[in-house]
Design a protein around this motif. Structure first.
Motif, PDB file in Angstrom:
ATOM      1  N   VAL A 382     -38.913   0.067  -6.247  1.00 11.15           N
ATOM      2  CA  VAL A 382     -38.859  -1.283  -5.679  1.00 11.15           C
ATOM      3  C   VAL A 382     -38.277  -2.216  -6.732  1.00 11.15           C
ATOM      4  O   VAL A 382     -38.601  -2.090  -7.923  1.00 11.15           O
ATOM      5  N   ILE A 384     -37.907  -6.216  -7.757  1.00 11.10           N
ATOM      6  CA  ILE A 384     -38.272  -7.623  -7.588  1.00 11.10           C
ATOM      7  C   ILE A 384     -37.608  -8.382  -8.737  1.00 11.10           C
ATOM      8  O   ILE A 384     -38.015  -8.216  -9.895  1.00 11.10           O
ATOM      9  N   GLN A 388     -37.412 -14.345  -9.373  1.00 10.39           N
ATOM     10  CA  GLN A 388     -38.351 -14.588  -8.279  1.00 10.39           C
ATOM     11  C   GLN A 388     -39.787 -14.657  -8.788  1.00 10.39           C
ATOM     12  O   GLN A 388     -40.599 -15.446  -8.291  1.00 10.39           O
ATOM     13  N   ALA A 392     -42.200 -17.985  -8.724  1.00  6.08           N
ATOM     14  CA  ALA A 392     -43.488 -17.911  -8.026  1.00  6.08           C
ATOM     15  C   ALA A 392     -44.657 -18.148  -8.967  1.00  6.08           C
ATOM     16  O   ALA A 392     -45.816 -17.902  -8.589  1.00  6.08           O
ATOM     17  N   PHE A 398     -47.998 -13.213  -5.393  1.00  6.81           N
ATOM     18  CA  PHE A 398     -46.604 -12.990  -5.022  1.00  6.81           C
ATOM     19  C   PHE A 398     -46.220 -11.509  -5.047  1.00  6.81           C
ATOM     20  O   PHE A 398     -45.676 -10.971  -4.080  1.00  6.81           O
ATOM     21  N   ILE A 399     -46.515 -10.808  -6.154  1.00  8.53           N
ATOM     22  CA  ILE A 399     -46.129  -9.391  -6.256  1.00  8.53           C
ATOM     23  C   ILE A 399     -46.909  -8.564  -5.251  1.00  8.53           C
ATOM     24  O   ILE A 399     -46.341  -7.691  -4.567  1.00  8.53           O
ATOM     25  N   GLU A 400     -48.220  -8.831  -5.120  1.00  2.12           N
ATOM     26  CA  GLU A 400     -49.028  -8.090  -4.154  1.00  2.12           C
ATOM     27  C   GLU A 400     -48.491  -8.267  -2.739  1.00  2.12           C
ATOM     28  O   GLU A 400     -48.352  -7.297  -1.973  1.00  2.12           O
ATOM     29  N   GLU A 401     -48.158  -9.499  -2.369  1.00  2.00           N
ATOM     30  CA  GLU A 401     -47.645  -9.768  -1.025  1.00  2.00           C
ATOM     31  C   GLU A 401     -46.301  -9.084  -0.804  1.00  2.00           C
ATOM     32  O   GLU A 401     -46.031  -8.549   0.290  1.00  2.00           O
ATOM     33  N   THR A 402     -45.452  -9.079  -1.827  1.00  2.00           N
ATOM     34  CA  THR A 402     -44.146  -8.441  -1.705  1.00  2.00           C
ATOM     35  C   THR A 402     -44.293  -6.947  -1.449  1.00  2.00           C
ATOM     36  O   THR A 402     -43.625  -6.378  -0.578  1.00  2.00           O
ATOM     37  N   LEU A 403     -45.166  -6.309  -2.188  1.00  2.00           N
ATOM     38  CA  LEU A 403     -45.358  -4.866  -2.033  1.00  2.00           C
ATOM     39  C   LEU A 403     -46.080  -4.535  -0.725  1.00  2.00           C
ATOM     40  O   LEU A 403     -45.793  -3.501  -0.103  1.00  2.00           O
ATOM     41  N   SER A 404     -46.975  -5.396  -0.290  1.00  2.00           N
ATOM     42  CA  SER A 404     -47.735  -5.131   0.935  1.00  2.00           C
ATOM     43  C   SER A 404     -46.850  -5.196   2.175  1.00  2.00           C
ATOM     44  O   SER A 404     -47.202  -4.636   3.221  1.00  2.00           O
ATOM     45  N   ARG A 405     -45.723  -5.898   2.069  1.00  2.00           N
ATOM     46  CA  ARG A 405     -44.823  -6.015   3.225  1.00  2.00           C
ATOM     47  C   ARG A 405     -43.954  -4.779   3.442  1.00  2.00           C
ATOM     48  O   ARG A 405     -43.287  -4.653   4.463  1.00  2.00           O
TER      49      ARG A 405
END
Length: 458
Positions: A382, A384, A388, A392, A398-405
């Motif tokens: 991945v 990122i 970014q 943020a 931010f990182i958790e949300e990005t990976l969870s998507r």
């Protein structure tokens, strides 16, 4: 007059007859199309019977001052080298990992990580000796340099750096490199292609051997700035991406002795339970304000789905291989921000454990390791962008949300690709030989041979 004319013409007549005669003989003995095809096929078959055609490597027999004597210097009491003897024991692999008891998180027993199964406390800059040991058992090694497609130079550049970088002047730092250049350029093998078919391993980052380029009078030597070295291919764990140096993986803690050990480990990490969405192993960089390490640590601290090992000054967890591999083996994603340089040994430890790496700068992997990692980086990792993460700042999710998507099916595909890559990211035990599995050494030599062929053809 007629008689004289006839006599004058006689030699020409004989020449024509003779030429016709021998032409007929030669024609009668020339092969037909079928015979020509048979001859070419026979030649091809002879070549195909030799799997080493185009793969032969000649290893220079350097004086011991360029390798064995340098390694013996680990016993010195000066500089940073004095505590390295254990780390370069066992053919450069270091000390076998001892069992440390059951996994506190309920996983497999840590006894799985023992020397008996190929696990060692390998120093991240020990590649010089490991690669040399693997080359000694290379299947296509030859004593005939004229038959070789490449010439390997077993100079322990990384260890030499450790011996003389701290507390010495530049003349001393450069002495061994200059000595090597003189020795090589006088060898008969060098004259064949002015060293363009030579390669060596300098098991540190390229920046450690480019003192003039980085303009630091207090760091490194000039090995890669010497004219002789510029002709050679130099394998490093991090490339400068500006010359003839190529990046190969850092050594990990796993050095399999058999194909079965590789497959068994792949099976283990493929079925491993991964309760943590993400994890991080590393220390902050407070003296580097542009480095995002502190932000990554803050986001991991702020997430109930993230686990990390403390690596600040005085912490020991980062130096416990079993703890590192255990954490990565229980994580879906492993965060890999740049540290002192773009690349990290941790990225390879993570992939070894089946953890999908998360990179924040393209130079951390995508612009490096072209022989070992897929060109399509989305297949196994991945990305990122650092900007970014900086933008943020303050949003610890931010990182958790990005990976969870990321869709679960995509995550599974990346995990499968990471597991598939494992054999080519580890260096087999130099004292043993794998049968069908190609390890990081095999892929590196294969890449070198392709590169040198292209260089010499051009």
């Amino acid at each position: 007059m007629y008689l004289a004319s006839a006599v004058t013409r006689l030699p020409l007549f004989l020449v024509v007859v003779s030429a016709s005669f021998w032409a007929g003989i030669l024609y009668s003995r020339m092969p037909t199309d079928g015979a020509v095809s048979f001859a070419l096929t026979t030649t091809h078959r002879r070549a195909s019977r030799d799997p080493c055609v185009g793969r032969y490597v000649f290893m220079q027999e350097l004086p011991p001052r360029f390798n064995a004597d340098i390694l013996a210097g680990c016993a010195t009491t000066e500089g940073r080298w004095s505590d390295m003897c254990e780390q370069v024991s066992n053919a450069g692999l270091g000390e076998p990992l001892a069992a440390t008891g059951p996994d506190p998180d309920g996983g497999e027993a840590a006894a799985a990580l023992t020397g008996a199964t190929g696990w060692y406390a390998t120093q991240q800059f020990a590649l010089d000796a490991i690669f040399h040991g693997r080359m000694r058992r290379y299947r296509c090694l030859t004593n005939d340099s004229s038959a070789a497609s490449a010439v390997f130079v077993p100079f322990y550049a990384g260890f030499e750096f450790m011996l003389h970088n701290w507390g010495y002047d530049n003349e001393t730092r450069d002495a061994a490199s200059r000595d090597l250049a003189r020795w090589l350029t006088r060898s008969p093998e060098w004259r064949r292609a002015a060293g363009r078919d030579h390669f060596l391993v300098a098991g540190r980052t390229a920046w450690d051997f480019q003192r003039d380029y980085i303009q630091s009078a207090q760091w490194g030597n000039r090995l890669m700035e010497l004219d002789a070295a510029r002709n050679m291919t130099v394998l490093v764990v991090e490339s400068s991406m500006r010359g003839n140096d190529m990046a190969v993986p850092y050594p990990t803690y796993f050095h399999p002795r058999t194909d079965a050990q590789v497959r068994d480990w792949q099976k283990r990490i493929r079925s491993a339970s991964r309760p943590w969405l993400m994890s991080f192993v590393g220390a902050p960089r407070p003296d580097a304000p542009r480095n995002i390490r502190s932000e990554v640590i803050a986001q991991c601290n702020g997430s109930p789905k993230c686990q990390q090992l403390r690596c600040a000054n005085g912490a020991t967890q980062c130096h416990a291989p079993a703890d590192i591999i255990r954490l990565f083996r229980r994580s879906v994603f492993c965060l890999q921000p740049p540290g002192d340089s773009y690349t990290r040994r941790s990225a390879f430890d993570a992939m070894l454990a089946g953890c999908v790496p998360v990179f924040f700068h393209p130079s951390s992997a995508y612009l490096q390791y072209v022989w070992h990692l897929p060109k399509d980086h989305a297949r196994y990792s991945v990305f990122i962008p650092e900007d970014q993460v900086r933008a943020a700042a303050g949003n610890v999710s931010f990182i958790e949300e990005t990976l969870s998507r990321i869709p679960p099916a995509t995550v599974r595909e990346m995990q499968a690709e990471v597991v598939r890559l494992v054999p080519g990211l580890v260096y087999a035990d130099p004292r043993h030989t794998l049968d069908t599995v190609k390890d990081a050494f095999d892929l590196a030599v294969q890449g070198v041979l392709r590169k040198l062929t292209d260089t010499l053809n051009n």
